[in-house]
Design a protein around this motif. Structure first.
Motif, PDB file in Angstrom:
ATOM      1  N   THR B 249       0.470  37.084  93.258  1.00  0.00           N
ATOM      2  CA  THR B 249      -0.749  36.934  94.070  1.00  0.00           C
ATOM      3  C   THR B 249      -1.012  35.435  94.161  1.00  0.00           C
ATOM      4  O   THR B 249      -0.449  34.659  93.379  1.00  0.00           O
ATOM      5  CB  THR B 249      -1.993  37.599  93.446  1.00  0.00           C
ATOM      6  OG1 THR B 249      -2.338  36.889  92.246  1.00  0.00           O
ATOM      7  CG2 THR B 249      -1.784  39.059  93.130  1.00  0.00           C
ATOM      8  N   THR B 250      -1.893  35.029  95.087  1.00  0.00           N
ATOM      9  CA  THR B 250      -2.172  33.591  95.202  1.00  0.00           C
ATOM     10  C   THR B 250      -2.831  33.062  93.932  1.00  0.00           C
ATOM     11  O   THR B 250      -2.603  31.926  93.538  1.00  0.00           O
ATOM     12  CB  THR B 250      -3.096  33.284  96.395  1.00  0.00           C
ATOM     13  OG1 THR B 250      -3.930  34.408  96.618  1.00  0.00           O
ATOM     14  CG2 THR B 250      -2.310  32.995  97.639  1.00  0.00           C
ATOM     15  N   ARG B 251      -3.659  33.911  93.289  1.00  0.00           N
ATOM     16  CA  ARG B 251      -4.291  33.473  92.051  1.00  0.00           C
ATOM     17  C   ARG B 251      -3.223  33.139  91.007  1.00  0.00           C
ATOM     18  O   ARG B 251      -3.350  32.163  90.271  1.00  0.00           O
ATOM     19  CB  ARG B 251      -5.204  34.594  91.532  1.00  0.00           C
ATOM     20  CG  ARG B 251      -5.974  34.270  90.277  1.00  0.00           C
ATOM     21  CD  ARG B 251      -7.335  33.738  90.625  1.00  0.00           C
ATOM     22  NE  ARG B 251      -7.958  33.011  89.533  1.00  0.00           N
ATOM     23  CZ  ARG B 251      -9.025  33.469  88.863  1.00  0.00           C
ATOM     24  NH1 ARG B 251      -9.534  34.620  89.149  1.00  0.00           N
ATOM     25  NH2 ARG B 251      -9.568  32.736  87.916  1.00  0.00           N
ATOM     26  N   ASP B 254      -1.244  29.941  92.077  1.00  0.00           N
ATOM     27  CA  ASP B 254      -2.131  28.799  91.810  1.00  0.00           C
ATOM     28  C   ASP B 254      -2.097  28.424  90.341  1.00  0.00           C
ATOM     29  O   ASP B 254      -2.009  27.251  89.968  1.00  0.00           O
ATOM     30  CB  ASP B 254      -3.588  29.163  92.153  1.00  0.00           C
ATOM     31  CG  ASP B 254      -3.915  28.884  93.605  1.00  0.00           C
ATOM     32  OD1 ASP B 254      -3.006  28.413  94.308  1.00  0.00           O
ATOM     33  OD2 ASP B 254      -5.054  29.146  94.023  1.00  0.00           O
TER      34      ASP B 254
END
Lengths: 326, 318
Positions: B249-251, B254
């Motif tokens: 996921t982008t989380r 990141d």
């Protein structure tokens, strides 16, 4: 002579047991003592405060559900409301709408969901169990359709969210403070106002209340609104901390919120219950969870233990009530 | 009415031009039937792989999946796909017992079948005789995760945060992790964190309090990774407690860039849509087919390739 005396002492005893929250208090104390013995880390401030934070999120939802249950209705859609309200807030912020406006809009949406649940239930006279089961699925579906199943991340820092999910002092979070404030407010409303009385009466004996001139539909409708409003607010406290909404957020929460209320002494059938009891009930569920981890219990047993606590609490509550009633 | 007939003929002529497929040689018709609905982002990527391959190799491919997870609806969709007598079926073996009868019937009818995403995990003599499996090995995902963590450092104690105990895929991942760490005599334990973020975080925090020597957290999906990232950042444990994740996921990407998460595991599901179409085309044309398993994952995403991975996520390839 002996007989008279024993009746006298029984009355004294039953006076203490007449406190509605007695079952919850006993359960709370027992669990607290057991885990304090099992694990020294349990009574550390750090653990108690983080347990309280966990209880707060569930507890805010449970307070609303307690009000509604006492008035004789159910809400299974709280878990979905818990996710949809912060989703609206997150989408507003991500689309550059004033965050405060987004907040107001989200909160209103929460209340509106309750209004719809109430109106549909009361106008069509179908059980609220069915209405809210439907809205639970409907809202979850909306959430999935809008997000496409992706988690929504907050793209910028919004200062005022700190007052929902941030740290207040030490390990105490604002969500915990909201929990305390809301518990006091609703305990007061329930026990000390006319509306509280009507709520008890509506859930206790609907026909008699109607005969007495209470607008039972209005009482129920307001409690539906309170319930969804609280679920939405609780969702915002979680979102304010994590800044992300997974599409499954809040799933299964409705049952845990109902469990908190029941452990705290509220009847599934309505007409009886307590906010303070629910407060303790939510805290108890949190304590069992963190307590078992700290006691080093095998991980897969938590759910089983919470199930046992739920049943024991319900038994204690029923027994005490029979004692006081008889 | 006089104007109507020329118009009709014109429309017919145009449609013949626009849809040359109907006038030319027969195109292969392939059905992809999965348990995942088209709205699910994971399956959106699979669908893209399928469409890209279909366009490239001149095949007509259809995607079928229930809106909401339901074995019954999934089987119904499979039945309707079989009834169309297609040139090939690509299917997830989500429930081997329920799929056994319809798939064996399809194979008997001469329809080639390829399994994706979930294999038939029963012993070979009992398993459905599909041509091959294209997907990730869940157990291997756990093994890779543990090995990648060991490359980073040797944890004193590790915890596996499982958000859905009893989920066969997640349990297999967890077993892969604990088997590898167990060999190195590193204490490792599964922790039931549930799917609620606050509860997951508090449970993990309590675990760290109970076992302060824990320096590695393995998460088995975003519902474990997101709270774990939050916990490590809130408690200022970055660097002291390392997170290894599974899924993208982008989380999570990141957090890899910020050094909070060491790595994550991707199963490259685009290939699960693309490769079966290619394989079926080769099989139908020349009888060529890979054997047993073609693994699309586990693929390790870490600091070295996270930027490239992020780009392809945006483009819909991951």
């Amino acid at each position: 002579m002996m007989e008279v005396k024993s009746i006298g002492s029984f009355k004294e005893l039953s006076k203490i047991f007449k406190i509605k929250e007695m079952g919850a208090i006993i359960g709370f104390v027992v669990i607290f003592i057991v885990f304090s013995i099992l694990s020294p880390e349990f009574i550390s401030w750090g653990n108690l405060l983080s347990t309280f934070t966990m209880a707060a999120e569930l507890g805010i939802v449970a307070i609303g559900i307690t009000m509604l249950m006492i008035s004789g209705e159910f809400d299974l859609s709280v878990g979905s409301t818990f996710a949809v309200v912060p989703m609206v807030l997150a989408l507003s912020i991500n689309n550059k709408i004033n965050p405060f406006l987004g907040f107001i809009f989200g909160i209103f949406l929460g209340a509106f969901i309750g209004y719809l649940n109430g109106i549909v239930t009361l106008k069509t006279e179908i059980p609220s169990f069915i209405t809210t089961l439907g809205s639970m699925m409907f809202l979850r579906g909306i959430l999935l359709a809008i997000t496409g199943g992706f988690p929504i991340m907050l793209q910028e820092d919004i200062p005022f969210l700190k007052y929902f999910g941030g740290v207040c002092i030490g390990g105490l979070r604002y969500s915990g403070i909201w929990f305390i404030i809301l518990a006091i407010i609703f305990a007061f409303i329930l026990e000390r106002t006319k509306f509280g009385n009507w709520t008890f009466a509506t859930g206790g004996n609907l026909l008699a209340s109607k005969a007495l001139g209470i607008n039972t539909n209005k009482v129920k409708l307001i409690n539906f609104i309170i319930c969804s409003f609280m679920a939405g607010l609780a969702g915002i406290t979680t979102f304010a901390r994590f800044k992300i909404i997974d599409p499954t957020l809040g799933q299964g929460m409705e049952l845990e919120a109902i469990a908190s209320a029941v452990i705290g002494g509220t009847f599934l059938s309505g007409g009886y219950g307590s906010i303070i009891g629910t407060f303790l009930g939510a805290f108890m569920i949190g304590m069992v969870r963190s307590g078992l981890v700290l006691a080093g219990a095998p991980a897969y047993w938590y759910r089983a233990f919470i199930g046992i606590v739920l049943i024991i609490a319900a038994i204690i509550n029923t027994k005490i009530r029979k004692k006081t009633a008889g | 009415m006089k104007r109507f007939f020329p118009l009709l003929i014109l429309i017919l002529l145009i449609s013949l031009l626009v849809f040359p497929a109907y006038s030319q040689a027969k195109r292969y018709k392939i059905y992809v039937v999965s348990h995942g609905g088209p709205a699910d982002p994971f399956w959106g990527v699979v669908m893209k792989g399928m469409k890209d391959a279909a366009a490239k190799f001149g095949v007509t491919a259809y995607y079928l999946g229930p809106e909401k997870f339901s074995i019954k609806e999934f089987i119904d969709l499979l039945e309707s796909a079989i009834a169309k007598k297609p040139d090939g079926i690509v299917v997830t073996i989500t429930n081997p017992v329920a799929l056994d009868e319809p798939l064996r019937r399809a194979i008997k009818m001469g329809i080639p079948v390829i399994a994706i995403n979930v294999p038939d995990d029963r012993p070979p003599e009992k398993a459905i005789p599909y041509l091959c499996y294209v997907g990730m090995d869940e157990y291997l995902a756990g093994v890779y995760a543990a090995r990648r963590m060991l490359q980073e450092f040797t944890p004193k104690r590790a915890v596996i945060a499982i958000h859905e105990p009893g989920h066969a895929g997640l349990e297999a991942r967890a077993k892969g992790i604990s088997d590898v760490l167990g060999e190195k005599k590193i204490p490792v334990e599964k922790l039931d964190i549930g799917t609620d973020p606050t509860k997951a975080l508090t449970t993990l925090k309590a675990y760290l309090q109970k076992y302060p020597d824990t320096d590695a957290i393995f998460t088995l999906g975003p519902l474990g990774a997101h709270p774990a990232i939050q916990l490590v950042e809130e408690e200022k444990l970055v660097g002291k407690v390392k997170i290894g994740a599974i899924d993208l996921t982008t989380r999570i990407t990141d957090a890899i860039k910020r050094g909070v998460v060491v790595f994550t595991i991707d199963q490259q599901q685009y290939l699960q849509g693309y490769l079966p179409i290619l394989f079926l085309k080769l099989y139908l044309d020349y009888g060529l087919i890979p054997q047993e398993k073609v693994l699309t994952g586990p693929f390790v995403v870490d600091k070295n390739n996270v930027n490239k991975v992020e780009e392809t996520v945006k483009k819909g390839y991951r």
